[in-house]
Write a protein that holds these residues in place. Structure first.
Motif, PDB file in Angstrom:
ATOM      1  N   GLY A  95       0.769  -1.150   0.144  1.00  0.00           N
ATOM      2  CA  GLY A  95       0.141   0.078   0.061  1.00  0.00           C
ATOM      3  C   GLY A  95       0.807   1.192   0.057  1.00  0.00           C
ATOM      4  N   GLU A  96       2.106   1.203  -0.132  1.00  0.00           N
ATOM      5  CA  GLU A  96       3.095   2.416  -0.345  1.00  0.00           C
ATOM      6  C   GLU A  96       3.911   2.343  -1.369  1.00  0.00           C
ATOM      7  OE1 GLU A  96       4.192   3.208   4.559  1.00  0.00           O
ATOM      8  OE2 GLU A  96       5.236   1.842   3.438  1.00  0.00           O
ATOM      9  N   ALA A  97       4.095   3.766  -1.927  1.00  0.00           N
ATOM     10  CA  ALA A  97       4.913   3.788  -2.883  1.00  0.00           C
ATOM     11  C   ALA A  97       6.217   4.161  -2.638  1.00  0.00           C
ATOM     12  CB  ALA A  97       4.572   4.876  -4.055  1.00  0.00           C
ATOM     13  N   LEU A  98       7.242   3.139  -2.830  1.00  0.00           N
ATOM     14  CA  LEU A  98       8.601   3.502  -2.136  1.00  0.00           C
ATOM     15  C   LEU A  98       9.312   3.957  -3.312  1.00  0.00           C
ATOM     16  CD1 LEU A  98       9.021   0.131  -0.400  1.00  0.00           C
ATOM     17  CD2 LEU A  98       8.331   2.177   0.451  1.00  0.00           C
ATOM     18  N   PRO A  99      10.570   4.858  -3.114  1.00  0.00           N
ATOM     19  CA  PRO A  99      11.285   5.321  -3.896  1.00  0.00           C
ATOM     20  C   PRO A  99      12.227   4.593  -4.594  1.00  0.00           C
ATOM     21  CG  PRO A  99      11.894   6.157  -1.776  1.00  0.00           C
ATOM     22  CD  PRO A  99      10.646   5.372  -1.755  1.00  0.00           C
ATOM     23  N   ILE A 100      12.594   4.493  -5.911  1.00  0.00           N
ATOM     24  CA  ILE A 100      13.537   3.549  -6.440  1.00  0.00           C
ATOM     25  C   ILE A 100      14.653   4.359  -7.071  1.00  0.00           C
ATOM     26  CG2 ILE A 100      14.049   2.094  -8.449  1.00  0.00           C
ATOM     27  CD1 ILE A 100      11.224   1.238  -8.233  1.00  0.00           C
ATOM     28  N   LYS A 101      15.929   4.083  -6.566  1.00  0.00           N
ATOM     29  CA  LYS A 101      17.061   4.694  -6.914  1.00  0.00           C
ATOM     30  C   LYS A 101      18.309   3.693  -7.469  1.00  0.00           C
ATOM     31  CE  LYS A 101      15.178   8.432  -5.000  1.00  0.00           C
ATOM     32  NZ  LYS A 101      14.601   9.514  -5.796  1.00  0.00           N
ATOM     33  N   LEU A 102      19.175   4.548  -8.059  1.00  0.00           N
ATOM     34  CA  LEU A 102      20.588   3.814  -8.010  1.00  0.00           C
ATOM     35  C   LEU A 102      21.339   4.072  -7.060  1.00  0.00           C
ATOM     36  CD1 LEU A 102      20.847   5.001 -11.709  1.00  0.00           C
ATOM     37  CD2 LEU A 102      21.217   2.561 -11.294  1.00  0.00           C
ATOM     38  N   VAL A 103      21.731   2.985  -6.339  1.00  0.00           N
ATOM     39  CA  VAL A 103      22.769   3.263  -5.088  1.00  0.00           C
ATOM     40  C   VAL A 103      24.087   2.939  -5.319  1.00  0.00           C
ATOM     41  CG1 VAL A 103      20.590   2.445  -3.625  1.00  0.00           C
ATOM     42  CG2 VAL A 103      22.514   0.663  -4.295  1.00  0.00           C
ATOM     43  N   GLU A 104      24.876   3.047  -4.374  1.00  0.00           N
ATOM     44  CA  GLU A 104      26.324   2.847  -4.617  1.00  0.00           C
ATOM     45  C   GLU A 104      26.776   1.668  -5.073  1.00  0.00           C
ATOM     46  OE1 GLU A 104      29.197   6.125  -2.184  1.00  0.00           O
ATOM     47  OE2 GLU A 104      27.926   4.826  -0.699  1.00  0.00           O
ATOM     48  N   LYS A 105      27.649   1.480  -5.834  1.00  0.00           N
ATOM     49  CA  LYS A 105      27.971   0.046  -6.322  1.00  0.00           C
ATOM     50  C   LYS A 105      29.210  -0.762  -5.360  1.00  0.00           C
ATOM     51  CE  LYS A 105      31.269   1.368 -10.040  1.00  0.00           C
ATOM     52  NZ  LYS A 105      31.705   1.322 -11.343  1.00  0.00           N
ATOM     53  N   GLY A 106      29.580  -0.159  -4.631  1.00  0.00           N
ATOM     54  CA  GLY A 106      30.801  -0.528  -3.842  1.00  0.00           C
ATOM     55  C   GLY A 106      31.702  -1.271  -4.738  1.00  0.00           C
ATOM     56  N   GLU A 108      31.056  -3.572  -7.217  1.00  0.00           N
ATOM     57  CA  GLU A 108      30.228  -4.178  -8.206  1.00  0.00           C
ATOM     58  C   GLU A 108      30.611  -3.423  -9.589  1.00  0.00           C
ATOM     59  OE1 GLU A 108      25.994  -5.006  -7.930  1.00  0.00           O
ATOM     60  OE2 GLU A 108      25.905  -4.833  -5.754  1.00  0.00           O
ATOM     61  N   GLN A 109      30.327  -4.122 -10.866  1.00  0.00           N
ATOM     62  CA  GLN A 109      30.627  -3.551 -12.214  1.00  0.00           C
ATOM     63  C   GLN A 109      29.688  -2.457 -12.166  1.00  0.00           C
ATOM     64  OE1 GLN A 109      30.907  -6.387 -15.168  1.00  0.00           O
ATOM     65  NE2 GLN A 109      31.444  -4.962 -16.548  1.00  0.00           N
ATOM     66  N   PHE A 110      28.365  -2.592 -11.948  1.00  0.00           N
ATOM     67  CA  PHE A 110      27.377  -1.927 -12.317  1.00  0.00           C
ATOM     68  C   PHE A 110      26.534  -1.151 -11.228  1.00  0.00           C
ATOM     69  CE2 PHE A 110      27.197  -4.809 -16.224  1.00  0.00           C
ATOM     70  CZ  PHE A 110      27.972  -4.122 -16.873  1.00  0.00           C
ATOM     71  N   TYR A 111      26.032  -0.167 -11.528  1.00  0.00           N
ATOM     72  CA  TYR A 111      25.224   0.308 -10.021  1.00  0.00           C
ATOM     73  C   TYR A 111      23.893  -0.348  -9.896  1.00  0.00           C
ATOM     74  CZ  TYR A 111      28.271   3.965  -9.861  1.00  0.00           C
ATOM     75  OH  TYR A 111      29.545   4.884  -9.764  1.00  0.00           O
ATOM     76  N   PRO A 112      23.593  -0.792  -8.907  1.00  0.00           N
ATOM     77  CA  PRO A 112      22.195  -1.451  -8.564  1.00  0.00           C
ATOM     78  C   PRO A 112      21.325  -0.601  -8.431  1.00  0.00           C
ATOM     79  CG  PRO A 112      24.155  -1.997  -6.823  1.00  0.00           C
ATOM     80  CD  PRO A 112      24.479  -0.854  -7.753  1.00  0.00           C
ATOM     81  N   VAL A 113      20.047  -1.181  -8.775  1.00  0.00           N
ATOM     82  CA  VAL A 113      18.874  -0.248  -8.882  1.00  0.00           C
ATOM     83  C   VAL A 113      17.857  -1.032  -7.611  1.00  0.00           C
ATOM     84  CG1 VAL A 113      16.756   0.329 -10.145  1.00  0.00           C
ATOM     85  CG2 VAL A 113      18.851   0.124 -11.350  1.00  0.00           C
ATOM     86  N   LYS A 114      17.726  -0.138  -6.738  1.00  0.00           N
ATOM     87  CA  LYS A 114      16.975  -0.769  -5.423  1.00  0.00           C
ATOM     88  C   LYS A 114      15.650   0.252  -5.062  1.00  0.00           C
ATOM     89  CE  LYS A 114      20.086  -3.777  -4.779  1.00  0.00           C
ATOM     90  NZ  LYS A 114      19.959  -5.369  -4.499  1.00  0.00           N
ATOM     91  N   ALA A 115      14.687  -0.283  -4.558  1.00  0.00           N
ATOM     92  CA  ALA A 115      13.731   0.485  -3.842  1.00  0.00           C
ATOM     93  C   ALA A 115      14.095   0.599  -2.399  1.00  0.00           C
ATOM     94  CB  ALA A 115      12.197  -0.339  -4.014  1.00  0.00           C
ATOM     95  N   ILE A 116      13.777   1.472  -1.705  1.00  0.00           N
ATOM     96  CA  ILE A 116      14.216   1.864  -0.385  1.00  0.00           C
ATOM     97  C   ILE A 116      12.870   2.260   0.656  1.00  0.00           C
ATOM     98  CG2 ILE A 116      15.540   3.437   1.092  1.00  0.00           C
ATOM     99  CD1 ILE A 116      16.803   4.401  -1.512  1.00  0.00           C
ATOM    100  N   ASP A 117      12.772   1.299   1.608  1.00  0.00           N
ATOM    101  CA  ASP A 117      11.817   1.629   2.554  1.00  0.00           C
ATOM    102  C   ASP A 117      12.289   2.428   3.717  1.00  0.00           C
ATOM    103  OD1 ASP A 117      13.246   0.321   4.631  1.00  0.00           O
ATOM    104  OD2 ASP A 117      11.937  -1.412   4.781  1.00  0.00           O
TER     105      ASP A 117
END
Length: 201
Positions: A95-106, A108-117
């Protein structure tokens, strides 16, 4: 596609983008709290665009948010008004709309795409194949302030990410950089590399 790297951008373009998205102090700690998926009284009913992965030679694949329990949640581009030039992309979780962002990749080769609660927990964003398999969605390259998002299979075959309106309009889904810094902002304790938006093609 070339690898991610920094590029100088016009200060005017950056200022216009900052004004358009209503973002102030980008490097400050902010609490981007989840939004309710139900509009408040008097607010315009939002229009939800589906988000898909595709290649010209393949079927469309749904984009899902996958929580730690393996539950699959819808991902939508949300049109809040008649101005549809840029749409927010959210994960619809409980029931909530969580933001989706590209987060730091540490490392990794590519940047992860994640939702954040609201507690700063990360929820994976994946493409769902017709057999129920899951492909990672990553930021794989950058052109100016645009980060190109792709779903990637085990053979490193890339699938574009798009949003489709109820009327059949098609927009690209991209990462959007506003600053020439590795961290745009911090949301609920998570360091953000870029925002995720749906843009007119």
């Amino acid at each position: 596609m070339r690898s991610l790297h920094k590029e100088n951008r016009s200060p005017f373009i950056v200022l216009v983008l900052l004004w358009f998205m209503g973002i102030g102090h980008m490097t400050a700690q902010i609490t981007d709290q989840p939004e309710t998926a139900v509009p408040a009284e008097g607010e315009e009913e939002p229009i939800y665009w589906t988000v898909k992965a595709h290649r010209p030679d393949a079927q469309l694949m749904d984009i899902k948010a996958i929580d730690k329990k393996g539950n699959r949640h819808e991902v939508r581009a949300i049109q809040q008004s008649s101005d549809a030039s840029m749409l927010s992309v959210k994960a619809m979780v409980d029931g909530e709309a969580l933001p989706i962002k590209l987060v730091e990749k540490g490392g990794e080769q590519f940047y992860p795409v994640k939702a954040i609660d609201h507690d700063g927990f990360l929820i994976g964003i994946k493409a769902e194949t017709e057999t129920g398999g899951l492909l990672d969605v990553k930021g794989v390259s950058q052109t100016g302030n645009i980060v190109h998002l792709r779903a990637i299979n085990k053979y490193l075959k890339y699938y574009n990410i798009i949003a489709i309106s109820p009327e059949g309009k098609v927009y690209d889904v991209k990462g959007l950089k506003m600053l020439d810094t590795p961290v745009e902002t911090v949301i609920n304790g998570v360091r953000i590399f870029a925002h995720v938006k749906s843009l007119a093609q």
